[in-house]
Design a protein around this motif. Sequence first.
Motif: not given
Length: 493
Positions: A208-216, A256-267, A270-276
Amino acid sequence: MSNLIVMPMALPVLFGIILLFLRPYVKVQRGLSLLVFVANIAISAYVLHLIQQNGVLRLDFGGWEPPFGILFVADSFSMLLVLAASIVAAVCLIYSFSSVEPSFEKNFYYSFVLFLIAGVNGSFLTGDIFNLFVCFEIMLLASYVLIVFGGKKRQLRESIKYVIVNVVSSWIFLVAIAYIYGSVGTLNMAHIAERVAENGQTATLTVVSIVFLTVFALKAGLFLYFWLPGSYSVPITPVAAMFGALLTKVGIYAMFRMFTLIFYHEPQMTHTIIGILAGLTLIGGSIGAVAYKDLRLVASYNVVIAVGFILVGLAVATPAAIEGSIYYLIHDIIIKASLFLLVGTMIAVTGQTKMDEISGLIKNHPLLGWLFFLTTLSLAGIPPLSGFIGKVLVGEGAVEGGAYVLLALAFISSIFVLYSLMRIFLTSFWGETIISKDEEAPAKKGWSVAMCILALGTIALGLGAESMSVYVQDAAETLLNPQIYIDAVLGGN
């Protein structure tokens, strides 16, 4: 709790509706619109001061306490962005007074500008994920109208692409909201964060977090920026400035809000994909910025580069990197508005859109030339201008996090930014004057006033970095410690 929190959204909506009934009275529309944004600037600054004294503020609509009702939440991060957005909106409005055709002004131009900023501010302030979707749609609906003011063929073509991309991304957004509601049973962002923290970020929630990432990513132009350069290069100048300064920032804020408040448990996922994606965005934006000669397209690709740079900080997620991203986000709101106003003015006075069709402009328009040079230095991160602090902190954070590839890409992209804009400065402002002063359209005072305000803004942000640091550090602390936000919203509920 403070009713003032709702004002940055409520005032533009209220006056946007009132202006619909004042269609023939252009001067009244101008005065009221500017008054709204000046009031928003004052309110935002005051609320930002209150947050330093009392902590994160919230407003429950209708007396419904969270997690059941809709609410607005004001922390330093959201209020800094509301303040910057209100300043840019006011400046673009001043520019509009001297540039927008009377026929546009009588066709609800100011109402739609107010609705656009209402959506932007609402997105920054909402504490409910479905309400975030609603505010996105308010912003987008206004932008659908503003992008076609002018009625040119290219505008209509690009607007179709812009509308289709945003309708598709909004549909994906709704699907993501449905999935997260089905998974955790709530739409309040703080409540979602609490439940995810209690039960763990399952594989389903990571998807679900990846779906949100796609949207944003679509909204912000993170890697999926194929629609952005064309769409941002066709509106009239003050609208293009608002688009370039604000619209991508709403998507960045949401990430920033979603990936620091909610989806920060599997960096590591999620954060590796954001970095790429951030790295690829820096590469693509840099190539685009030097590949084109159209002034608006060069400015639009510089927006893409900034998106990648800001999200390097989120991908690294160290305190220094987050602080740097916040600094750079505020800087970029101011400086991108300045860049789009400058290139729009260059096109307005010469009637040409490509840099190699303009030469010797500084002879007849020295103020325009030196403002462009100042903007170029600020975007490249030259001290003591506003871009410097953000770049240093993001670089420091990348070193701390061991993200050396992202560090290299971020700073190489700065060289591309400097090259792409210095190329315009040297080609279009220096050399032999192609167009005589009689043939050029005169630069209007309103244009110069607006551009000078933004130039002073980038200087003030750079020189006043120490006084800004209190607010930026508080914003970073809230992002890095989600429990602060959760406790402020849920309290004992």
